[in-house]
Design an enzyme around this catalytic site. Structure first.
Site, PDB file in Angstrom:
ATOM      1  NE  ARG A 156       9.907 -22.487  84.952  1.00 49.98           N
ATOM      2  CZ  ARG A 156       9.485 -23.404  85.748  1.00 49.98           C
ATOM      3  NH1 ARG A 156       9.097 -24.545  85.427  1.00 49.98           N
ATOM      4  NH2 ARG A 156       9.297 -23.176  87.020  1.00 49.98           N
ATOM      5  CE  LYS A 172      11.960 -25.091  89.382  1.00 56.82           C
ATOM      6  NZ  LYS A 172      11.660 -25.794  90.578  1.00 56.82           N
ATOM      7  CG  HIS A 184      16.881 -34.290  70.602  1.00 54.19           C
ATOM      8  ND1 HIS A 184      17.730 -33.257  69.574  1.00 54.19           N
ATOM      9  CD2 HIS A 184      18.230 -34.580  70.371  1.00 54.19           C
ATOM     10  CE1 HIS A 184      18.577 -33.232  68.613  1.00 54.19           C
ATOM     11  NE2 HIS A 184      19.349 -34.213  68.861  1.00 54.19           N
ATOM     12  CE1 TYR A 229      11.311 -28.162  83.496  1.00 59.69           C
ATOM     13  CE2 TYR A 229      10.876 -30.228  84.822  1.00 59.69           C
ATOM     14  CZ  TYR A 229      10.821 -28.947  85.056  1.00 59.69           C
ATOM     15  OH  TYR A 229      10.902 -28.927  85.962  1.00 59.69           O
ATOM     16  CB  ALA A 280      14.969 -37.094  71.584  1.00 59.18           C
ATOM     17  CG  ASN A 334      10.025 -30.951  89.062  1.00 62.62           C
ATOM     18  OD1 ASN A 334       9.208 -31.052  88.468  1.00 62.62           O
ATOM     19  ND2 ASN A 334      11.014 -29.282  89.200  1.00 62.62           N
TER      20      ASN A 334
END
Length: 221
Positions: free
Chosen positions: A88, A106, A118, A121, A135, A141
């Protein structure tokens, strides 16, 4: 536990070494990642290409056709950004890294040889040299009540002043599959987290985080 930047990382393994060295605690560096990348990008030299505005990719990196790179972003030498990866922005990715299928990044710094291969985030986080996320493991966050994140280590509570803060992984940390690192998690060097763990607070270096939140020293350390 040593929560200092130099206690968690060998800073020689990232382009952000001089920047990170300015901060007592690594989460203090999260606000300036985008500005750091914008300053570094034009200085990287001929081995990097500015593929789109504020996106610099090393010529030896492999970016798969369906990956999306948003600025500001740096992708280091010999790194793979695989199918469906979504960067992002505000992502400094080091050398010999793997950013795998369906991974979202991000506002992060990934040291050299980090693997997020895999369905991961990683947001508002810093991942140290040779750290690996199994994975499906993610960094959460933002707290559910949207209050500011504090780092808790025993009786010590450090207010970060941040609403968004995922996790700090020291060098050579292993995170098991489908684990969730809650806001403000800090894991010391060479520690491992069992799969399907819900982690919060701090884990000292050379430890194993087991089912139910039990923390034990690694054998032979």
């Amino acid at each position: 536990m040593d929560l200092n930047t130099t206690g968690l990382f060998d800073l020689s393994h990232t382009l952000a070494r001089d920047y990170l060295a300015r901060f007592e605690y690594p989460w203090q560096a999260l606000d300036g990642i985008k500005d750091l990348i914008l300053a570094l990008g034009p200085t990287l030299g001929a081995d990097y290409e500015e593929c789109s505005p504020t996106v610099w990719v090393h010529k030896t990196a492999q970016v798969f056709p369906s990956a999306w790179l948003g600025g500001a972003c740096i992708i280091g030498p010999n790194t793979q950004v695989r199918h469906g990866a979504f960067i992002r922005g505000s992502a400094l990715v080091g050398a010999d890294c793997v950013v795998g299928n369906s991974v979202e990044l991000k506002n992060v710094i990934l040291f050299d040889k980090v693997q997020v291969p895999h369905y991961n985030y990683v947001g508002d986080s810093i991942l140290g040299y040779q750290s690996h996320m199994g994975a499906g493991s993610i960094t959460s966050n933002v707290k559910s009540d949207k209050t500011l994140v504090a780092v808790k280590s025993g009786e010590q509570v450090i207010e970060t002043g941040r609403k968004k803060f995922g996790a700090i992984l020291g060098d050579q940390v292993e995170v098991g599959c489908n684990s969730v690192l809650n806001p403000g998690t800090v894991v010391g060097r060479r520690s491992s987290i069992y799969p399907v763990s819900c982690v919060r607070g701090t884990i000292p270096e050379d430890c194993i985080y087991k089912t139910g939140g039990v923390i034990t020293p690694r054998k032979g350390v």
